[in-house]
Design an enzyme around this catalytic site. Structure first.
Site, short mmCIF file in Angstrom:
data_model
loop_
_atom_site.label_atom_id
_atom_site.label_comp_id
_atom_site.label_asym_id
_atom_site.label_seq_id
_atom_site.Cartn_x
_atom_site.Cartn_y
_atom_site.Cartn_z
N ASN A 35 8.36 0.11 11.59
CA ASN A 35 7.24 0.47 10.73
C ASN A 35 6.15 1.15 11.55
O ASN A 35 5.94 0.82 12.73
CB ASN A 35 6.72 -0.72 9.91
N GLU B 75 2.26 2.00 10.97
CA GLU B 75 1.11 1.80 10.08
C GLU B 75 0.04 2.86 10.32
O GLU B 75 0.11 3.65 11.28
CB GLU B 75 0.56 0.38 10.28
N CYS C 125 7.62 2.45 6.29
CA CYS C 125 8.45 1.27 6.56
C CYS C 125 9.53 1.61 7.59
O CYS C 125 9.91 2.78 7.75
CB CYS C 125 9.13 0.79 5.30
N GLU D 174 12.74 1.02 7.48
CA GLU D 174 13.97 1.55 6.88
C GLU D 174 13.84 3.05 6.65
O GLU D 174 14.77 3.82 6.91
CB GLU D 174 14.25 0.86 5.55
N CYS E 2 11.67 -3.44 0.97
CA CYS E 2 10.76 -3.27 -0.17
C CYS E 2 11.39 -2.35 -1.21
O CYS E 2 12.42 -1.69 -0.97
CB CYS E 2 9.41 -2.73 0.30
N CYS F 267 11.86 1.39 -0.23
CA CYS F 267 12.99 1.58 0.70
C CYS F 267 14.33 1.43 -0.02
O CYS F 267 15.29 2.13 0.29
CB CYS F 267 12.89 0.62 1.88
N1 THU Z 1 7.53 -3.14 5.94
C1 THU Z 1 8.68 -2.52 6.38
O1 THU Z 1 8.68 -1.87 7.43
N2 THU Z 1 9.79 -2.62 5.62
C2 THU Z 1 9.87 -3.30 4.44
O2 THU Z 1 10.88 -3.21 3.75
C3 THU Z 1 8.76 -4.18 4.04
C4 THU Z 1 7.46 -3.89 4.70
C5 THU Z 1 6.32 -3.02 6.75
C6 THU Z 1 5.24 -2.17 6.15
C7 THU Z 1 4.01 -2.74 6.79
O3 THU Z 1 3.79 -2.08 8.03
C8 THU Z 1 4.33 -4.19 7.08
O4 THU Z 1 5.75 -4.30 6.95
C9 THU Z 1 3.68 -5.17 6.14
O5 THU Z 1 3.92 -4.85 4.82
#
Ligand code: THU
Length: 143
Positions: free
Chosen positions: A44, A46, A55, A57, A88, A91
């Site tokens: 991820n 941010e 994310c 994925e 999520c 994704c």
């Molecule tokens: N996140 C992912 O990388 N993948 C997911 O499927 C769920 C959420 C990350 C996004 C964000 O940086 C952190 O997790 C908290 O939501």
């Protein structure tokens, strides 16, 4: 879990270490297995404008597409969660674009693992067949 899938989980764990998650402090790693046998990783990423976050994925899918691969058999997702880390909704939608049968290996740092196909994680989803009922040709898909 076969040896290839175990390797995929390890690759996702390594990618997770490189996550850029200064806001949530929640690191996620992903590793996508191409039909060629190549592994594409993601974490991820941010952003101060939270909604601009990528994310893990989707980072892996982007790396694979940029690397010239479009056919995938499995993806591993790893985070430090109480149970296996599920992808999520966004994704799931992005993975569904590339195959209903992709195995989604949901894992965490303590060794819990759960495997489901994309079609199980996103039933009755919106897909390319809705846009072109006769099918999207390879030429169109090249766009
Ligand atoms: N996140 C992912 O990388 N993948 C997911 O499927 C769920 C959420 C990350 C996004 C964000 O940086 C952190 O997790 C908290 O939501």
């Amino acid at each position: 879990m076969n040896a290839e899938w175990r390797r995929l989980v390890e690759a996702a764990k390594e990618a997770r270490e490189r996550a850029y998650a200064p806001y949530s402090r929640f690191k996620v790693g992903a590793a996508l297995l191409g039909a060629s046998g190549r592994i594409y990783t993601g974490c991820n990423v941010e952003n101060a404008s939270y909604g601009a976050t990528w994310c893990a994925e989707r980072t892996a899918v982007g790396a694979a597409i940029a690397g010239g691969e479009r056919s995938f058999t499995a993806i591993a997702v790893v985070a430090d969660t109480g149970g296996p880390c599920a992808p999520c909704g966004i994704c799931r939608q992005v993975l569904a674009e590339f195959g209903q049968e992709i195995a989604v290996i949901m894992a965490n740092l303590r060794g819990d693992v759960e495997v489901r196909r994309v079609r199980e994680l996103l039933p009755f989803g919106f897909g390319k067949e809705a846009l072109a009922p006769e099918g999207v040709s390879e030429r169109d898909a090249d766009g």
